[in-house]
Design an enzyme around this catalytic site. Structure first.
Site, PDB file in Angstrom:
ATOM      1  N   LYS A   1       0.846  -1.194   0.000  1.00  0.00           N
ATOM      2  CA  LYS A   1       0.000   0.000   0.000  1.00  0.00           C
ATOM      3  C   LYS A   1       0.881   1.244   0.000  1.00  0.00           C
ATOM      4  O   LYS A   1       2.082   1.191   0.340  1.00  0.00           O
ATOM      5  CB  LYS A   1      -0.932   0.022   1.216  1.00  0.00           C
ATOM      6  CG  LYS A   1      -0.232   0.004   2.581  1.00  0.00           C
ATOM      7  CD  LYS A   1       0.229   1.363   3.085  1.00  0.00           C
ATOM      8  CE  LYS A   1       0.942   1.273   4.437  1.00  0.00           C
ATOM      9  NZ  LYS A   1       1.655   2.519   4.797  1.00  0.00           N
TER      10      LYS A   1
ATOM     11  N   ASP B   1      -2.189  -1.342  10.745  1.00  0.00           N
ATOM     12  CA  ASP B   1      -2.600  -1.331   9.339  1.00  0.00           C
ATOM     13  C   ASP B   1      -3.269  -2.620   8.887  1.00  0.00           C
ATOM     14  O   ASP B   1      -3.795  -2.691   7.768  1.00  0.00           O
ATOM     15  CB  ASP B   1      -1.389  -1.077   8.430  1.00  0.00           C
ATOM     16  CG  ASP B   1      -0.850   0.336   8.546  1.00  0.00           C
ATOM     17  OD1 ASP B   1      -1.525   1.179   9.169  1.00  0.00           O
ATOM     18  OD2 ASP B   1       0.242   0.597   8.004  1.00  0.00           O
TER      19      ASP B   1
END
Length: 295
Positions: free
Chosen positions: A15, A138
């Site tokens: 990401k 995350d």
């Protein structure tokens, strides 16, 4: 029991953070943030095979990651129940460590998703995300994505519509940055406070590339550059390649440049790759198909 599932290989994506503001420090020592997560098509590959030993075994293509502290191992432990077959898990690393690209968190989320299916546990997404939150800030996003607005520690997620297609040049020096050290060093005095943690822009269908570029920000960038001067050098090099926006990703040492067209991105890659840096081109993901392909 050892043959309850067939060997499966699942893609585990990286990401970038297109927006990252630190909104305060919590009593537990963590920081509250407001961030825009975007999954990209840079993947680790994780293979899950049944093991007759009734144990959790972890191997990795990258040396120096102790199996017992690997987030994949901890994810498997979090789902383990007596009577389940053992599992042998191999991680083929392509996402650099300490890069701010979420490789460890993604691997953890992939393990939670895959083992929930392979062990036929039937846990809903919310429960998997709750387990993931305990393992890493995350991790919930990688079970939720591919594009989301995150607040709290990044675990309170709102889905976002896809952006207009663009190309991403990722560049990282040899060193990585440990997340805990970056946040420990970061001073709230380096950033202007965010008056609200709601999404600071309106989304109506497809998000234009110009809007994506306009909101690039990362409060941790000054701290990372101070601790790792090579990141500042990379930022200057990318800025000179006519990309539309340049920013640090997360709390790591990867800098990304955004390009609207691939020829421009390819040209920049050719120039940047002459340096002694890790470089990759990537694109935003618009779905979670990478999970469904393996199982």
């Amino acid at each position: 029991m050892s043959n309850l599932f067939k060997t499966a290989t699942i893609l585990s994506p990286a990401k970038i953070n297109l927006f990252l503001k630190i909104t305060g420090k919590r009593k537990d020592g963590y920081h509250n943030i407001a961030t825009l997560f975007q999954m990209i098509d840079l993947y680790d590959k994780i293979t899950f095979s049944p093991s007759p030993k009734r144990e959790i075994e972890i191997t990795c293509s990258k040396e120096g990651i102790p199996p017992e502290t690997n987030l994949v191992y901890l994810a498997a432990q979090a789902l383990w129940k007596p009577g389940l077959p053992g599992v042998s898990i191999h991680i083929e690393k392509n996402i650099p460590v300490g890069a701010g690209l979420g490789g460890g968190s993604s691997n953890c989320a992939t393990a939670l998703f895959a083992l929930n299916r392979l062990w036929k546990l039937g846990l809903p997404q919310k429960k998997l995300m709750a387990k993931g939150k305990k393992l890493g800030a995350d991790v919930p996003f990688f079970l939720f994505g591919p594009r989301a607005w995150g607040t709290g520690t990044g675990d309170r997620l709102t889905p976002l519509p896809p952006a207009e297609p663009f190309h991403i040049l990722l560049v990282k020096p040899s060193e990585g940055a440990p997340t805990a050290k970056i946040y420990e060093t970061f001073s709230l005095g380096l950033t202007k406070p965010l008056s609200r943690t709601k999404i600071p822009f309106e989304f109506k269908g497809l998000v234009l590339f110009e809007d994506t570029v306009a909101y690039l920000i990362n409060d941790l960038e000054k701290t990372v550059v101070m601790m790792h001067p090579a990141v500042g050098t990379i930022r200057k090099a990318l800025t000179g390649e006519h990309c539309k926006g340049v920013m640090l990703s997360g709390s790591g040492t990867t800098v990304f440049g955004l390009f609207k067209d691939k020829p421009s991105a390819d040209q920049a890659l050719r120039k940047i790759s002459r340096k002694q840096w890790w470089c990759r081109l990537a694109k935003p993901l618009t779905s979670m198909k990478h999970f469904k392909k393996g199982i």
